[in-house]
Scaffold this motif. Structure first.
Motif, PDB file in Angstrom:
ATOM      1  N   PRO A   1      -7.904  -0.688   8.980  1.00 56.99           N
ATOM      2  CA  PRO A   1      -9.144  -1.203   8.355  1.00 56.99           C
ATOM      3  C   PRO A   1      -8.959  -1.521   6.866  1.00 56.99           C
ATOM      4  O   PRO A   1      -9.544  -2.486   6.367  1.00 56.99           O
ATOM      5  CB  PRO A   1     -10.146  -0.051   8.559  1.00 56.99           C
ATOM      6  CG  PRO A   1      -9.628   0.690   9.732  1.00 56.99           C
ATOM      7  CD  PRO A   1      -8.133   0.598   9.644  1.00 56.99           C
ATOM      8  N   LEU A   2      -8.137  -0.734   6.181  1.00 57.68           N
ATOM      9  CA  LEU A   2      -7.880  -0.982   4.763  1.00 57.68           C
ATOM     10  C   LEU A   2      -7.145  -2.302   4.571  1.00 57.68           C
ATOM     11  O   LEU A   2      -7.478  -3.101   3.689  1.00 57.68           O
ATOM     12  CB  LEU A   2      -7.072   0.168   4.167  1.00 57.68           C
ATOM     13  CG  LEU A   2      -6.754   0.096   2.672  1.00 57.68           C
ATOM     14  CD1 LEU A   2      -8.040   0.104   1.854  1.00 57.68           C
ATOM     15  CD2 LEU A   2      -5.852   1.248   2.252  1.00 57.68           C
ATOM     16  N   ILE A   3      -6.148  -2.542   5.419  1.00 57.02           N
ATOM     17  CA  ILE A   3      -5.392  -3.800   5.360  1.00 57.02           C
ATOM     18  C   ILE A   3      -6.305  -4.980   5.651  1.00 57.02           C
ATOM     19  O   ILE A   3      -6.276  -6.008   4.955  1.00 57.02           O
ATOM     20  CB  ILE A   3      -4.210  -3.760   6.346  1.00 57.02           C
ATOM     21  CG1 ILE A   3      -3.166  -2.743   5.882  1.00 57.02           C
ATOM     22  CG2 ILE A   3      -3.574  -5.150   6.475  1.00 57.02           C
ATOM     23  CD1 ILE A   3      -2.041  -2.525   6.866  1.00 57.02           C
ATOM     24  N   ASP A   4      -7.155  -4.841   6.675  1.00 55.37           N
ATOM     25  CA  ASP A   4      -8.082  -5.928   7.023  1.00 55.37           C
ATOM     26  C   ASP A   4      -9.037  -6.225   5.876  1.00 55.37           C
ATOM     27  O   ASP A   4      -9.361  -7.392   5.596  1.00 55.37           O
ATOM     28  CB  ASP A   4      -8.872  -5.556   8.284  1.00 55.37           C
ATOM     29  CG  ASP A   4      -8.003  -5.595   9.537  1.00 55.37           C
ATOM     30  OD1 ASP A   4      -6.973  -6.296   9.505  1.00 55.37           O
ATOM     31  OD2 ASP A   4      -8.357  -4.930  10.529  1.00 55.37           O
ATOM     32  N   LEU A   5      -9.480  -5.168   5.189  1.00 54.99           N
ATOM     33  CA  LEU A   5     -10.398  -5.340   4.068  1.00 54.99           C
ATOM     34  C   LEU A   5      -9.760  -6.181   2.966  1.00 54.99           C
ATOM     35  O   LEU A   5     -10.380  -7.112   2.435  1.00 54.99           O
ATOM     36  CB  LEU A   5     -10.803  -3.970   3.531  1.00 54.99           C
ATOM     37  CG  LEU A   5     -11.736  -3.963   2.311  1.00 54.99           C
ATOM     38  CD1 LEU A   5     -13.084  -4.563   2.681  1.00 54.99           C
ATOM     39  CD2 LEU A   5     -11.910  -2.549   1.778  1.00 54.99           C
ATOM     40  N   TYR A   6      -8.507  -5.873   2.633  1.00 44.39           N
ATOM     41  CA  TYR A   6      -7.817  -6.622   1.588  1.00 44.39           C
ATOM     42  C   TYR A   6      -7.512  -8.050   2.040  1.00 44.39           C
ATOM     43  O   TYR A   6      -7.577  -8.997   1.246  1.00 44.39           O
ATOM     44  CB  TYR A   6      -6.514  -5.910   1.209  1.00 44.39           C
ATOM     45  CG  TYR A   6      -6.699  -4.827   0.176  1.00 44.39           C
ATOM     46  CD1 TYR A   6      -6.966  -5.146  -1.157  1.00 44.39           C
ATOM     47  CD2 TYR A   6      -6.616  -3.482   0.524  1.00 44.39           C
ATOM     48  CE1 TYR A   6      -7.135  -4.161  -2.108  1.00 44.39           C
ATOM     49  CE2 TYR A   6      -6.792  -2.481  -0.431  1.00 44.39           C
ATOM     50  CZ  TYR A   6      -7.054  -2.826  -1.737  1.00 44.39           C
ATOM     51  OH  TYR A   6      -7.238  -1.850  -2.678  1.00 44.39           O
TER      52      TYR A   6
ATOM     53  N   ALA B   1      -6.978   5.006   9.323  1.00 46.12           N
ATOM     54  CA  ALA B   1      -7.645   4.381   8.186  1.00 46.12           C
ATOM     55  C   ALA B   1      -6.833   3.238   7.591  1.00 46.12           C
ATOM     56  O   ALA B   1      -7.358   2.465   6.773  1.00 46.12           O
ATOM     57  CB  ALA B   1      -7.902   5.436   7.106  1.00 46.12           C
ATOM     58  N   LEU B   2      -5.567   3.104   7.989  1.00 47.66           N
ATOM     59  CA  LEU B   2      -4.684   2.115   7.379  1.00 47.66           C
ATOM     60  C   LEU B   2      -5.040   0.683   7.780  1.00 47.66           C
ATOM     61  O   LEU B   2      -5.162  -0.197   6.920  1.00 47.66           O
ATOM     62  CB  LEU B   2      -3.230   2.420   7.738  1.00 47.66           C
ATOM     63  CG  LEU B   2      -2.174   1.520   7.088  1.00 47.66           C
ATOM     64  CD1 LEU B   2      -2.274   1.590   5.565  1.00 47.66           C
ATOM     65  CD2 LEU B   2      -0.772   1.932   7.544  1.00 47.66           C
TER      66      LEU B   2
ATOM     67  N   LEU C   1      -2.207   9.241   4.047  1.00 43.73           N
ATOM     68  CA  LEU C   1      -3.359   8.499   4.569  1.00 43.73           C
ATOM     69  C   LEU C   1      -3.362   8.555   6.096  1.00 43.73           C
ATOM     70  O   LEU C   1      -2.339   8.274   6.721  1.00 43.73           O
ATOM     71  CB  LEU C   1      -3.283   7.037   4.112  1.00 43.73           C
ATOM     72  CG  LEU C   1      -4.407   6.106   4.543  1.00 43.73           C
ATOM     73  CD1 LEU C   1      -5.686   6.461   3.795  1.00 43.73           C
ATOM     74  CD2 LEU C   1      -4.032   4.650   4.271  1.00 43.73           C
TER      75      LEU C   1
ATOM     76  N   ILE D   1       0.853  -1.183   0.000  1.00 44.94           N
ATOM     77  CA  ILE D   1       0.000   0.000   0.000  1.00 44.94           C
ATOM     78  C   ILE D   1       0.889   1.233   0.000  1.00 44.94           C
ATOM     79  O   ILE D   1       1.612   1.484   0.963  1.00 44.94           O
ATOM     80  CB  ILE D   1      -0.935   0.013   1.227  1.00 44.94           C
ATOM     81  CG1 ILE D   1      -1.797  -1.259   1.234  1.00 44.94           C
ATOM     82  CG2 ILE D   1      -1.815   1.258   1.220  1.00 44.94           C
ATOM     83  CD1 ILE D   1      -2.674  -1.387   2.451  1.00 44.94           C
TER      84      ILE D   1
END
Length: 204
Positions: free
Chosen positions: A31-36, A28-29, A24, A18
């Protein structure tokens, strides 16, 4: 998801990298990692900022750690597989770009016409560490316009002399021998745009 499906079929270690984490919010980092991670089993997750060079070294180490060790292709003491005359041409071109800077575009090529090693062997009694015999080199510097040729030659040939002097010193260090270097400047109109021009100057 289409890309991730293709990666899944390959069965190879895949990294989630990322970029732009400097812009960023940290909150927010994660949750973004968890989403991917819910979408794909990444082997590694490496947040980076290419601009700030944050995390770039870690990314390099992570990639290196997953690469398989292959067979040695060259001897351990071999620095390059390029021919000497190819390196000589690049050393000369380096000095053209260095001294002419913005006045000469990168569509400048160098072709070694003569590479005479008949006197290369050092004379008996030459002390270790000193330059050996003599190598005679003639090379052509190709440009695309007469105005560029005039710049490289310079007033009363001074620029070409400076380029030749510095190139000769670099080439002598490379070859470990004294070098006689003869440079000529030639015009090959639009060589970088024509297949025959590229072929002539060794860019096939």
């Amino acid at each position: 998801r289409t890309i991730l499906e293709r990666l899944q079929k390959l069965g190879k270690p895949t990294f989630l990298v990322i970029n732009k984490i400097d812009s960023l919010p940290k909150a927010a980092l994660l949750p973004l990692i968890d989403l991917y991670r819910q979408e794909f089993p990444f082997a590694e997750v490496v947040p980076i900022s290419a601009r700030e060079k944050d995390g770039v070294e870690r990314l390099f180490q992570v990639v290196l750690g997953h690469l398989p060790e292959g067979e040695r292709l060259f001897d351990e003491d071999m620095l390059t597989d390029q021919q000497e005359r190819t390196l000589v041409a690049e050393y000369i071109r380096e000095q053209v770009l260095r001294h002419c800077r913005q006045e000469i575009p990168y569509s400048t090529a160098v072709l070694v016409d003569i590479f005479d090693e008949s006197e290369r062997e050092p004379r008996p009694g030459t002390p270790p560490g000193q330059l050996g015999g003599l190598i005679r080199i003639a090379a052509s510097i190709y440009v695309e316009r007469d105005s560029q040729k005039a710049i490289i030659i310079g007033k009363q040939g001074q620029m070409l002399k400076t380029i030749g002097t510095d190139a000769r010193k670099s080439v002598q260090r490379l070859l470990g021998a004294h070098v006689y270097l003869d440079l000529r400047v030639r015009v090959e109109p639009r060589w970088s745009e024509r297949p025959e021009g590229l072929k002539k100057l060794g860019y096939e």
